[in-house]
Design a protein around this motif. Structure first.
Motif, PDB file in Angstrom:
ATOM      1  N   PRO A 119      24.750  55.340  16.604  1.00  0.00           N
ATOM      2  CA  PRO A 119      25.427  55.669  15.353  1.00  0.00           C
ATOM      3  C   PRO A 119      26.880  55.205  15.383  1.00  0.00           C
ATOM      4  O   PRO A 119      27.407  54.851  16.435  1.00  0.00           O
ATOM      5  N   GLN A 120      27.506  55.261  14.231  1.00  0.00           N
ATOM      6  CA  GLN A 120      28.933  54.944  14.165  1.00  0.00           C
ATOM      7  C   GLN A 120      29.718  55.992  14.934  1.00  0.00           C
ATOM      8  O   GLN A 120      29.243  57.101  15.156  1.00  0.00           O
ATOM      9  N   GLY A 121      30.900  55.643  15.341  1.00  0.00           N
ATOM     10  CA  GLY A 121      31.766  56.599  16.029  1.00  0.00           C
ATOM     11  C   GLY A 121      32.313  56.035  17.314  1.00  0.00           C
ATOM     12  O   GLY A 121      31.798  55.057  17.848  1.00  0.00           O
ATOM     13  N   GLN A 122      33.363  56.684  17.827  1.00  0.00           N
ATOM     14  CA  GLN A 122      34.004  56.206  19.041  1.00  0.00           C
ATOM     15  C   GLN A 122      33.244  56.594  20.299  1.00  0.00           C
ATOM     16  O   GLN A 122      33.426  55.988  21.339  1.00  0.00           O
ATOM     17  N   ASN A 123      32.398  57.596  20.211  1.00  0.00           N
ATOM     18  CA  ASN A 123      31.648  58.058  21.374  1.00  0.00           C
ATOM     19  C   ASN A 123      30.187  58.289  20.960  1.00  0.00           C
ATOM     20  O   ASN A 123      29.715  59.426  20.961  1.00  0.00           O
ATOM     21  N   PRO A 124      29.451  57.209  20.596  1.00  0.00           N
ATOM     22  CA  PRO A 124      28.098  57.382  20.068  1.00  0.00           C
ATOM     23  C   PRO A 124      27.077  57.687  21.158  1.00  0.00           C
ATOM     24  O   PRO A 124      27.152  57.173  22.266  1.00  0.00           O
ATOM     25  N   LEU A 125      26.129  58.532  20.815  1.00  0.00           N
ATOM     26  CA  LEU A 125      25.014  58.849  21.703  1.00  0.00           C
ATOM     27  C   LEU A 125      23.839  57.975  21.276  1.00  0.00           C
ATOM     28  O   LEU A 125      23.319  58.130  20.176  1.00  0.00           O
ATOM     29  N   GLY A 126      23.466  57.033  22.130  1.00  0.00           N
ATOM     30  CA  GLY A 126      22.366  56.135  21.823  1.00  0.00           C
ATOM     31  C   GLY A 126      21.043  56.876  21.785  1.00  0.00           C
ATOM     32  O   GLY A 126      20.833  57.855  22.505  1.00  0.00           O
ATOM     33  N   LEU A 127      20.137  56.397  20.940  1.00  0.00           N
ATOM     34  CA  LEU A 127      18.815  56.980  20.815  1.00  0.00           C
ATOM     35  C   LEU A 127      17.778  55.901  21.100  1.00  0.00           C
ATOM     36  O   LEU A 127      17.697  54.894  20.389  1.00  0.00           O
ATOM     37  N   TYR A 128      17.009  56.094  22.162  1.00  0.00           N
ATOM     38  CA  TYR A 128      15.970  55.138  22.552  1.00  0.00           C
ATOM     39  C   TYR A 128      14.766  55.316  21.626  1.00  0.00           C
ATOM     40  O   TYR A 128      14.200  56.408  21.547  1.00  0.00           O
ATOM     41  N   LEU A 129      14.382  54.259  20.917  1.00  0.00           N
ATOM     42  CA  LEU A 129      13.279  54.333  19.962  1.00  0.00           C
ATOM     43  C   LEU A 129      11.933  53.973  20.567  1.00  0.00           C
ATOM     44  O   LEU A 129      10.898  54.188  19.942  1.00  0.00           O
ATOM     45  N   GLY A 130      11.937  53.402  21.762  1.00  0.00           N
ATOM     46  CA  GLY A 130      10.685  53.008  22.405  1.00  0.00           C
ATOM     47  C   GLY A 130      10.659  51.513  22.652  1.00  0.00           C
ATOM     48  O   GLY A 130      11.638  50.808  22.450  1.00  0.00           O
ATOM     49  N   ASN A 131       9.496  51.054  23.082  1.00  0.00           N
ATOM     50  CA  ASN A 131       9.319  49.636  23.393  1.00  0.00           C
ATOM     51  C   ASN A 131       8.650  48.905  22.248  1.00  0.00           C
ATOM     52  O   ASN A 131       7.675  49.384  21.678  1.00  0.00           O
ATOM     53  N   GLY A 132       9.180  47.732  21.958  1.00  0.00           N
ATOM     54  CA  GLY A 132       8.490  46.790  21.094  1.00  0.00           C
ATOM     55  C   GLY A 132       7.663  45.902  21.999  1.00  0.00           C
ATOM     56  O   GLY A 132       8.117  45.513  23.080  1.00  0.00           O
ATOM     57  N   ARG A 133       6.447  45.579  21.580  1.00  0.00           N
ATOM     58  CA  ARG A 133       5.523  44.811  22.426  1.00  0.00           C
ATOM     59  C   ARG A 133       5.169  43.500  21.749  1.00  0.00           C
ATOM     60  O   ARG A 133       4.756  43.479  20.600  1.00  0.00           O
ATOM     61  N   LEU A 134       5.356  42.409  22.488  1.00  0.00           N
ATOM     62  CA  LEU A 134       4.925  41.100  22.019  1.00  0.00           C
ATOM     63  C   LEU A 134       3.969  40.521  23.050  1.00  0.00           C
ATOM     64  O   LEU A 134       4.229  40.579  24.249  1.00  0.00           O
ATOM     65  N   HIS A 135       2.851  39.972  22.564  1.00  0.00           N
ATOM     66  CA  HIS A 135       1.848  39.375  23.446  1.00  0.00           C
ATOM     67  C   HIS A 135       1.816  37.885  23.146  1.00  0.00           C
ATOM     68  O   HIS A 135       1.554  37.474  22.017  1.00  0.00           O
ATOM     69  N   PHE A 136       2.083  37.092  24.189  1.00  0.00           N
ATOM     70  CA  PHE A 136       2.076  35.634  24.061  1.00  0.00           C
ATOM     71  C   PHE A 136       0.819  35.093  24.719  1.00  0.00           C
ATOM     72  O   PHE A 136       0.421  35.541  25.794  1.00  0.00           O
ATOM     73  N   TYR A 137       0.202  34.090  24.096  1.00  0.00           N
ATOM     74  CA  TYR A 137      -1.060  33.536  24.554  1.00  0.00           C
ATOM     75  C   TYR A 137      -0.871  32.102  24.997  1.00  0.00           C
ATOM     76  O   TYR A 137      -0.116  31.348  24.405  1.00  0.00           O
ATOM     77  N   GLY A 138      -1.605  31.732  26.065  1.00  0.00           N
ATOM     78  CA  GLY A 138      -1.576  30.379  26.561  1.00  0.00           C
ATOM     79  C   GLY A 138      -0.841  30.275  27.865  1.00  0.00           C
ATOM     80  O   GLY A 138      -0.356  31.250  28.423  1.00  0.00           O
ATOM     81  N   GLY A 139      -0.744  29.054  28.380  1.00  0.00           N
ATOM     82  CA  GLY A 139      -0.066  28.839  29.636  1.00  0.00           C
ATOM     83  C   GLY A 139      -0.933  29.239  30.827  1.00  0.00           C
ATOM     84  O   GLY A 139      -2.151  29.118  30.788  1.00  0.00           O
ATOM     85  N   ASP A 140      -0.320  29.743  31.865  1.00  0.00           N
ATOM     86  CA  ASP A 140      -1.016  30.040  33.127  1.00  0.00           C
ATOM     87  C   ASP A 140      -1.838  31.315  33.122  1.00  0.00           C
ATOM     88  O   ASP A 140      -2.433  31.653  34.139  1.00  0.00           O
ATOM     89  N   ASP A 141      -1.899  32.044  32.017  1.00  0.00           N
ATOM     90  CA  ASP A 141      -2.701  33.278  32.028  1.00  0.00           C
ATOM     91  C   ASP A 141      -4.180  32.984  31.762  1.00  0.00           C
ATOM     92  O   ASP A 141      -4.988  33.885  31.740  1.00  0.00           O
ATOM     93  N   GLY A 142      -4.530  31.705  31.556  1.00  0.00           N
ATOM     94  CA  GLY A 142      -5.926  31.324  31.451  1.00  0.00           C
ATOM     95  C   GLY A 142      -6.510  31.398  30.044  1.00  0.00           C
ATOM     96  O   GLY A 142      -7.676  31.095  29.850  1.00  0.00           O
ATOM     97  N   SER A 143      -5.722  31.767  29.049  1.00  0.00           N
ATOM     98  CA  SER A 143      -6.279  31.857  27.703  1.00  0.00           C
ATOM     99  C   SER A 143      -5.622  30.867  26.761  1.00  0.00           C
ATOM    100  O   SER A 143      -4.443  30.576  26.876  1.00  0.00           O
ATOM    101  N   LEU A 144      -6.389  30.314  25.874  1.00  0.00           N
ATOM    102  CA  LEU A 144      -5.926  29.431  24.807  1.00  0.00           C
ATOM    103  C   LEU A 144      -5.035  28.295  25.302  1.00  0.00           C
ATOM    104  O   LEU A 144      -4.000  27.989  24.707  1.00  0.00           O
ATOM    105  N   ASP A 145      -5.419  27.624  26.374  1.00  0.00           N
ATOM    106  CA  ASP A 145      -4.594  26.518  26.890  1.00  0.00           C
ATOM    107  C   ASP A 145      -4.477  25.394  25.928  1.00  0.00           C
ATOM    108  O   ASP A 145      -5.076  24.928  25.154  1.00  0.00           O
TER     109      ASP A 145
END
Length: 185
Positions: free
Chosen positions: A159-185
């Motif tokens: 939030p705004q302010g000189q001494n803000p307390l951050g709030l962790y909202l969680g993880n955003g997840r992105l899944h990338f396909y291809g490359g060395d993981d063996g899928s969709l080369d």
């Protein structure tokens, strides 16, 4: 005797209320600002989810509810899972009201800073994001990871302010396909 105990309890409760009540509903006694109703991470997505794709955009949609009590000043996004370090075009960070599918008014960004050691971005708004706003932040990596896999990005809002307390909202997840993981080369 019962009335005496009741009076003592009421007096103590009144004293505690006076002593413990901050000057504002959004500030601790230490003058630390915080959200009274938490913002929510609604969605995280990418324009391209294939490995090695250059110039994608990662969108983070956040709702700052009308009862949050404070405006949002900055966001920290930290990579928490995934094997590769991502590099970003810091000057191409964007923000707008609404969602990627329903864009509204642009929100000005004051600065986008990269901390290589913690692999985190800190995005500060030029104009505060007021309560009652759903907005989307778009960050631009130079390319998706070389190899496929799941990447997690921790999102913390301040939030705004000189001494803000951050709030962790969680993880955003992105899944990338291809490359060395063996899928969709």
């Amino acid at each position: 005797m019962r009335q005496l105990i009741l009076r003592i309890i009421l007096t103590m409760t009144s004293l505690l209320t006076v002593v413990c009540t901050p000057s504002s509903a959004e500030q601790f006694v230490s003058r630390q600002t915080f959200f009274t109703k938490p913002p929510k991470l609604l969605d995280v997505r990418t324009t391209f989810n294939a490995a090695r794709v250059p110039w994608p955009t990662y969108y983070y949609t956040i709702d700052v509810p009308s009862g949050s009590g404070e405006s949002l000043e900055y966001i920290k996004i930290q990579k928490r899972g995934g094997s590769e370090t991502l590099n970003y075009f810091l000057d191409r960070t964007i923000a707008f009201k609404g969602t990627p599918d329903h864009r509204g008014e642009a929100l000005a960004i004051k600065s986008t800073l990269w901390d290589e050691e913690t692999e985190s971005l800190t995005i500060t708004f030029d104009t505060l994001v007021s309560p009652g706003t759903t907005f989307t932040l778009g960050i631009k990596p130079k390319r998706n990871p070389e190899n496929g896999g799941i990447y997690l990005f921790g999102v913390t809002v301040f939030p705004q302010g000189q001494n803000p307390l951050g709030l962790y909202l969680g993880n955003g997840r992105l899944h990338f396909y291809g490359g060395d993981d063996g899928s969709l080369d």
